[in-house]
Design an enzyme around this catalytic site. Structure first.
Site, PDB file in Angstrom:
ATOM      1  N   LYS A  26      45.675  43.521  42.884  1.00 47.20           N
ATOM      2  CA  LYS A  26      45.367  44.755  43.613  1.00 47.20           C
ATOM      3  C   LYS A  26      44.420  44.474  44.793  1.00 47.20           C
ATOM      4  CE  LYS A  26      45.844  48.004  39.690  1.00 47.20           C
ATOM      5  NZ  LYS A  26      45.011  48.860  38.782  1.00 47.20           N
ATOM      6  N   TYR A  66      52.717  54.874  40.607  1.00 44.95           N
ATOM      7  CA  TYR A  66      51.863  55.529  39.617  1.00 44.95           C
ATOM      8  C   TYR A  66      52.375  56.917  39.227  1.00 44.95           C
ATOM      9  CZ  TYR A  66      48.332  51.849  39.705  1.00 44.95           C
ATOM     10  OH  TYR A  66      47.663  50.654  39.556  1.00 44.95           O
ATOM     11  N   ASN A 129      40.063  47.319  39.040  1.00 45.07           N
ATOM     12  CA  ASN A 129      40.204  46.384  37.927  1.00 45.07           C
ATOM     13  C   ASN A 129      41.152  45.227  38.221  1.00 45.07           C
ATOM     14  OD1 ASN A 129      42.506  47.854  37.970  1.00 45.07           O
ATOM     15  ND2 ASN A 129      42.254  48.776  35.946  1.00 45.07           N
ATOM     16  N   HIS A 132      47.420  44.770  38.222  1.00 44.96           N
ATOM     17  CA  HIS A 132      48.372  45.641  37.544  1.00 44.96           C
ATOM     18  C   HIS A 132      49.367  44.780  36.780  1.00 44.96           C
ATOM     19  CE1 HIS A 132      51.414  48.681  36.705  1.00 44.96           C
ATOM     20  NE2 HIS A 132      52.299  47.761  37.058  1.00 44.96           N
ATOM     21  N   GLU A 143      59.403  49.404  37.805  1.00 45.24           N
ATOM     22  CA  GLU A 143      58.440  48.947  38.812  1.00 45.24           C
ATOM     23  C   GLU A 143      58.967  47.787  39.673  1.00 45.24           C
ATOM     24  OE1 GLU A 143      55.091  47.923  36.371  1.00 45.24           O
ATOM     25  OE2 GLU A 143      54.563  50.020  35.979  1.00 45.24           O
TER      26      GLU A 143
HETATM   27  P1  IDP Z   1      46.536  49.932  33.280  1.00 48.39           P
HETATM   28  O1  IDP Z   1      46.379  49.456  34.710  1.00 48.39           O
HETATM   29  O2  IDP Z   1      45.656  49.169  32.341  1.00 48.39           O
HETATM   30  O3  IDP Z   1      47.968  49.997  32.838  1.00 48.39           O
HETATM   31  P2  IDP Z   1      46.635  52.854  33.449  1.00 48.39           P
HETATM   32  O4  IDP Z   1      46.120  53.773  32.399  1.00 48.39           O
HETATM   33  O5  IDP Z   1      48.122  52.720  33.591  1.00 48.39           O
HETATM   34  O6  IDP Z   1      45.947  51.429  33.229  1.00 48.39           O
HETATM   35  O7  IDP Z   1      46.022  53.345  34.828  1.00 48.39           O
HETATM   36  C1  IDP Z   1      46.499  52.829  36.058  1.00 48.39           C
HETATM   37  C2  IDP Z   1      45.333  52.505  36.939  1.00 48.39           C
HETATM   38  O8  IDP Z   1      44.673  53.716  37.312  1.00 48.39           O
HETATM   39  C3  IDP Z   1      44.257  51.648  36.292  1.00 48.39           C
HETATM   40  O9  IDP Z   1      44.524  50.272  36.344  1.00 48.39           O
HETATM   41  C4  IDP Z   1      43.038  52.023  37.095  1.00 48.39           C
HETATM   42  O10 IDP Z   1      43.003  51.321  38.343  1.00 48.39           O
HETATM   43  C5  IDP Z   1      43.266  53.495  37.384  1.00 48.39           C
HETATM   44  N1  IDP Z   1      42.635  54.369  36.379  1.00 48.39           N
HETATM   45  C6  IDP Z   1      43.060  54.649  35.128  1.00 48.39           C
HETATM   46  N2  IDP Z   1      42.263  55.518  34.504  1.00 48.39           N
HETATM   47  C7  IDP Z   1      41.294  55.814  35.387  1.00 48.39           C
HETATM   48  C8  IDP Z   1      40.150  56.664  35.329  1.00 48.39           C
HETATM   49  O11 IDP Z   1      39.856  57.332  34.321  1.00 48.39           O
HETATM   50  N3  IDP Z   1      39.352  56.681  36.440  1.00 48.39           N
HETATM   51  C9  IDP Z   1      39.644  55.966  37.557  1.00 48.39           C
HETATM   52  N4  IDP Z   1      40.712  55.170  37.660  1.00 48.39           N
HETATM   53  C10 IDP Z   1      41.527  55.078  36.597  1.00 48.39           C
HETATM   54 MG    MG Z   2      49.529  51.224  33.408  1.00 49.99          MG
END
Ligand code: IDP
Ligand code: MG
Length: 169
Positions: A26, A66, A129, A132, A143
């Site tokens: 990312k 997303y 983080n 992805h 995807e």
């Molecule tokens: P993942 O990347 O571990 O699959 P997901 O729940 O699919 O996590 O969420 C997609 C992305 O959205 C996350 O990687 C993160 O960057 C962002 N994200 C998820 N939950 C939150 C939140 O509560 N606050 C801010 N960003 C979030």
């Molecule tokens: Mg996810």
């Protein structure tokens, strides 16, 4: 060319197609100079790279990517984040690669992720983080075509596949 290569590299190259996952380094991963670190973890694990593309994700693609999170409070923020700066999109291949890559990535929020994982070692943020990874075969099937045309996914054999994926049972 590829036909000759397959004939020379053993029976494994003719095995059914292994599972594939979409991995994206990312914007924060690119800006924080983490591409080599992250690629090297997957490479050393033994995953096979099927495609890679360095690109600026459009807001429209980020929304499609997303879509499953549409309506959640962080949706607009995560769309902006993914489209905020270039990313490195990749397809990695191995039997079970989706679950293995998710384990190597660690929990979603950097501050929760276990040390030893990519997020656990290099992120203490909630949303930023680094990486992805598809979370299921269905997600991967949705995807991967957002970023790669079929013909951009390269089929080839690794010469050390018998060592990487060896079986003794
Ligand atoms: P993942 O990347 O571990 O699959 P997901 O729940 O699919 O996590 O969420 C997609 C992305 O959205 C996350 O990687 C993160 O960057 C962002 N994200 C998820 N939950 C939150 C939140 O509560 N606050 C801010 N960003 C979030
Ligand atoms: Mg996810």
């Amino acid at each position: 060319m590829s036909g000759i290569f397959y004939r020379q590299t053993g029976a494994y190259a003719r095995e059914p197609m292994a599972e594939r996952t979409l991995i994206i380094i990312k914007p924060d991963g690119v800006q924080r100079h983490m591409m080599g670190e992250i690629i090297s973890r997957f490479e050393r694990k033994g995953f096979k790279l099927a495609a890679a593309k360095f690109l600026q994700v459009s807001e429209a693609t980020a929304r499609r990517h997303y879509a499953v999170h549409e309506g959640k409070p962080f949706f607009e923020g995560v769309v902006k984040y993914l489209a905020s700066s270039p990313v490195l999109a990749m397809v990695w291949e191995a039997d079970g690669v989706i679950d293995m890559a998710r384990k190597m990535m660690g929990a979603t929020f950097g501050y929760n992720a276990e040390p030893g994982t990519i997020r656990g070692d290099f992120s203490c943020s909630r949303g930023y983080n680094l990486i992805h990874g598809s979370d299921s075969p269905e997600s991967a099937a949705y995807e991967i075509p957002l970023y790669f045309a079929d013909e951009e996914l390269v089929n080839y054999g690794l010469v050390d596949a018998d060592w990487l994926y060896g079986k003794n049972d």
